[in-house]
Motif scaffolding. Structure first.
Motif: not given
Length: 127
Positions: A39, A43-46, A109-112
């Motif tokens: 991160q 920006k969002e975590r990738e 890769s979906n951080a959520k």
């Protein structure tokens, strides 16, 4: 959240290497998927890389393929990220994460969908 301790970050010049570690408690069960995320401010975590311990399946972001290697050492519940040939685009706070169901080539890769239990470790690459 499972407490996780990331380490190994630092400042390196472009082309250099670092190895990140993520230590989990000794009592911890082996999760279905473990991953590294990055991160940068604003920006969002990738997703950077992920591994499915039971099958050995590994996933990488295209930007790090051939340069980064994710691995785990089950005996010590430690997840690693070997980063070689670093460039300025790799700069960021790196977090390890786990989730209780398997990763696949789309969802990894979906951080959520992950739990983050650590403070992260900063990687800065200078040009």
């Amino acid at each position: 959240q499972v407490p996780l301790v990331e380490s190994g970050g630092g400042t390196v010049q472009a082309g250099g290497s670092l190895r990140l570690s993520c230590k989990a408690p000794g009592y911890w069960y082996t999760p279905r998927c473990m991953a590294w995320f990055r991160q940068v401010p604003g920006k969002e975590r990738e997703g950077v890389a992920a591994v499915v311990p039971v099958s050995g399946a590994i996933f990488y972001d295209d930007a790090v393929k051939g340069r980064f290697t994710i691995s785990q050492f089950k005996e010590t519940n430690t997840l690693y990220l070997q980063m070689n040939n670093l460039n300025s685009e790799d700069t960021g706070m790196y977090y390890c994460a786990t989730r209780s169901y398997y990763c696949d080539s789309v969802s990894w890769s979906n951080a959520k969908s992950f739990g983050f239990g650590g403070q992260g470790t900063q990687v800065t690459v200078s040009s």
